[in-house]
Write a protein that holds these residues in place. Structure first.
Motif: not given
Length: 339
Positions: A181-187, A220-227, A310-311
């Motif tokens: 159910k977890y969808q990463p917030f990529l930024e 620099e990369l696209q990723g979920d900061k929290f994860m 996931q990353h």
């Protein structure tokens, strides 16, 4: 794995004993069935041959007698081949089914034990920081302390609440991963700065170890900061749990060819080769739950591997030099993942 209680051992032995008894009984019955069919086939053959001999003695046709005897012999061979073939097929199916059922039951029992160990660990993990925070707050309320002592108690309380916060995050995230159910917030992330800030925060929360870093700038990369923050926290706190107090923990980010590598290493006792794949399993912890001194829930490394995968990366465990454990995360073909 945790130590099994005396009430659990007899039940597991009893279940295994009943299972083996039923399996052996079934195989014996199959063999007995085969023996009965063999005896029946022999009796049928004797009866047919006797009837043929009596018939041919009256007709006096030796050539026809030999042909009929050969036919009866072939029929007996076909009956023998048939029940032996059926018996072998049934035996293979029984053993294969027994192996599958046994594996499933044993896996379920093992999972149940791991969940019990997890509950024991989580109960301890929850009670300890709550007790410390409660004691600190009651001390602040009942006693007039100088500003320095108040600051130390407040800092200690914040550290314990941070432990609680991370434990809750691990439990919730593990549940979300389990149910997908977890969808990463990529930024867009300044990965280098994020790692440096995380290491500084971890060092502020840690008084027993020194954390040094060698972070390649400008990544620099696209990723979920929290994860990603949780991933690094889990690796560093795992090192804090198992490395002796006063030793160093190293965090290094560097480029190796087309790959980007993040390495977290400690100076502890290391991890045995046979345990290196198991430590990423959910709830798994090395050692005995009843005698283990280190804290933990068995979710940190499980979540770390999930986050890395996931990353788009992979994680491996290696020996550190001269001693200790080295967790190496690799993002292959970094040029594709960089922004």
């Amino acid at each position: 794995m945790g130590k099994q209680s005396s009430s659990e051992l007899p039940s597991k032995k009893m279940i295994t004993g009943i299972y083996v008894f039923v399996l052996v009984y079934t195989v014996v019955q199959l063999l007995w069935w085969g023996l009965l069919l063999h005896q029946q086939s022999v009796q049928i053959a004797k009866y047919e041959q006797g009837a043929l001999v009596h018939k041919m003695n009256e007709l006096h046709h030796p050539a026809e007698f030999m042909q009929e005897m050969q036919r009866l012999h072939k029929e007996q061979q076909m009956r023998t081949f048939k029940y032996i073939g059926e018996g072998v097929i049934f035996l293979v199916l029984i053993l294969a089914g027994a192996a599958i059922v046994y594996r499933a039951v044993w896996k379920q029992m093992k999972l149940g034990q791991q969940q019990q160990n997890f509950m024991m660990a989580v109960t301890h993990e929850l009670k300890s920081p709550i007790a410390v925070a409660k004691l600190n707050l009651e001390t602040l309320r009942r006693h007039k302390l100088d500003e320095e002592k108040q600051r130390k108690l407040l800092d200690a309380t914040i550290r314990e609440t941070n432990r609680l916060d991370q434990l809750c995050n691990n439990i919730l995230l593990a549940s979300q991963f389990e149910h997908r159910k977890y969808q990463p917030f990529l930024e867009h992330l300044d990965f280098s700065r994020l790692l440096k800030d995380s290491v500084e925060e971890l060092q502020c929360r840690t008084v027993s170890h020194h954390i040094d870093s060698d972070i390649m700038p400008g990544v620099e990369l696209q990723g979920d900061k929290f994860m990603i923050t949780l991933m690094l926290n889990n690796l560093v706190e795992n090192a804090i749990k198992y490395a002796p107090k006063g030793t160093n923990i190293h965090v290094k980010l560097f480029r190796s060819g087309d790959a980007l590598k993040l390495v977290v290493s400690d100076e502890g006792e290391g991890i045995a080769q046979e345990e290196r794949n198991k430590i990423f399993l959910k709830f798994y912890r090395i050692g005995n739950e009843n005698t283990r001194k280190s804290k933990g829930s068995g979710l940190g490394l499980y979540l770390t591997r999930k986050i890395v995968e996931q990353h788009g990366g992979s994680i491996t465990v290696k020996d550190n030099t001269p001693k200790g454990t080295c967790f190496e995360i690799t993002w292959h073909d970094y040029s594709v993942q960089s922004v």
